[in-house]
Design a protein around this motif. Structure first.
Motif, short mmCIF file in Angstrom:
data_model
loop_
_atom_site.label_atom_id
_atom_site.label_comp_id
_atom_site.label_asym_id
_atom_site.label_seq_id
_atom_site.Cartn_x
_atom_site.Cartn_y
_atom_site.Cartn_z
N ARG A 145 0.86 -1.16 0.01
CA ARG A 145 0.08 0.04 -0.09
C ARG A 145 0.88 1.29 0.07
O ARG A 145 1.82 1.20 0.44
CB ARG A 145 -0.75 -0.33 1.20
N LEU A 201 2.65 5.10 -7.78
CA LEU A 201 1.40 5.05 -6.98
C LEU A 201 0.34 4.29 -7.58
O LEU A 201 -0.51 3.45 -6.72
CB LEU A 201 1.02 6.40 -6.50
N THR A 229 -3.81 3.25 -2.74
CA THR A 229 -3.21 4.57 -2.00
C THR A 229 -4.41 5.42 -1.23
O THR A 229 -5.50 5.33 -1.49
CB THR A 229 -2.54 5.24 -3.20
N GLY A 255 -1.37 11.60 -6.46
CA GLY A 255 -1.89 10.33 -6.38
C GLY A 255 -2.80 9.69 -7.48
O GLY A 255 -3.50 10.49 -8.16
N ALA A 269 -7.56 7.03 -5.36
CA ALA A 269 -7.01 6.93 -4.01
C ALA A 269 -7.98 7.42 -3.15
O ALA A 269 -8.79 8.48 -3.43
CB ALA A 269 -5.74 7.71 -4.07
N THR A 320 -4.79 3.32 6.43
CA THR A 320 -4.12 2.71 5.26
C THR A 320 -4.40 1.57 5.05
O THR A 320 -4.71 1.36 4.01
CB THR A 320 -2.62 3.36 5.27
N ALA A 370 -7.24 2.35 2.25
CA ALA A 370 -6.40 2.74 0.77
C ALA A 370 -7.01 1.74 -0.21
O ALA A 370 -7.28 0.66 -0.17
CB ALA A 370 -5.06 2.04 1.00
#
Length: 311
Positions: A5, A51, A56, A69, A73, A306, A310
């Motif tokens: 991630r 990314l 993300t 990003g 994301a 995250t 993510a």
């Protein structure tokens, strides 16, 4: 361990580079599976292609100015909410807030049920500007001197008496975790207010008296008051999509009731390293990070979210 991630940490101002870099280092230590990128909010392509290969999450204390990003994301960022919208969200979640109503230009508010004195403040104000206490019968709209997003509405709020000298609490939260917490008391050079309705006696007048505790001459001390911290967490849970909050609370000096006044969701409250925060810590001989290990707590919160969100 392969990186699974991405976490992008946006630095809103140059003075935050050091503390946010420390948060990133804590993330790397805690979670080798997360690739951390600390960048300024600028118009550039930099690593978007890299990314895009992994889920993300983007964390920005303030509202993003440029896309960072991949498009998919998940972004957690600050928001410019009016104080009335904050109160609606808090009330809906069962968080205690003082009685309030909105005052617009050309309208007369219904203040039945309010006490003899009320607080009038800009709905889109900041840093305590134009926050005054006035007699309920004298409430009328006047254009605020500070109004974000052209919001000229005013908010009328029940006055909470916090003692002879105004006292408030500021709790910094990130994704529901408390980073640091303070008790703020106004300077004792001010004329005291001996009781909640003592305006107009002893030289204290109700017409425009400031009740803001966190002015430049205030005293800030660290606090671990369990009730204050618990209510700040509840307030953060009411706005889960806004990562960084500066939750302001007050305790009624007579009843002991605690209320959330506002949550400062715009994100400009990263006071570990802001000019104002550094000044507060220096002048009051306190250390926000040392209180609870706030920068590491921030990293732990970012790792948790995250891994969960993510995309």
């Amino acid at each position: 361990m392969p990186k699974k991630r991405n976490l992008v940490i946006l630095v809103p101002l140059p003075e935050h580079s050091g503390t946010m870099g420390t948060v990133a280092n804590h993330v790397r230590e805690i979670a080798p599976d997360i690739a951390v990128h600390v960048v300024r909010d600028e118009r550039r392509r930099w690593k978007r292609r890299l990314l895009a290969l992994r889920p993300t999450l983007v964390f920005s204390p303030a509202r993003l100015q440029h896309r960072v990003g991949p498009k998919r994301a998940n972004v957690f960022q600050g928001a410019d909410l009016g104080k009335s919208e904050e109160s609606k969200r808090l009330e809906a979640a069962g968080v205690p807030v003082p009685r309030w109503t909105l005052l617009r230009e050309g309208e007369n508010p219904d203040l039945q049920g309010f006490g003899p004195y009320v607080v009038r403040k800009p709905d889109g104000g900041a840093r305590g500007a134009d926050v005054k206490i006035i007699r309920r019968g004298r409430v009328k709209w006047r254009r605020p001197t500070v109004a974000r997003n052209n919001n000229s509405n005013l908010m009328v709020q029940e006055f909470v008496y916090t003692g002879p000298y105004p006292v408030s609490y500021r709790v910094s939260t990130l994704l529901g975790e408390v980073l640091w917490a303070t008790r703020v008391e106004a300077s004792r050079e001010r004329r005291p207010l001996p009781t909640r309705h003592a305006f107009g006696t002893g030289g204290v007048r109700g017409g425009g008296v400031s009740i803001v505790a966190n002015t430049r001459d205030s005293t800030w001390t660290l606090t671990d008051d369990a009730e204050i911290l618990a209510l700040a967490r509840r307030a953060a849970a009411a706005l889960p999509e806004i990562p960084l909050l500066g939750v302001d609370l007050v305790r009624d000096a007579d009843t002991g009731e605690v209320f959330v006044i506002e949550v400062n969701p715009s994100g400009w409250t990263w006071h570990f390293s802001s000019h104002r925060g550094v000044s507060i810590q220096r002048d009051n001989n306190i250390d926000f990070d040392a209180q609870f290990g706030g920068l590491r707590r921030a990293a732990e919160a970012l790792v948790r979210v995250t891994r969960e969100q993510a995309r």
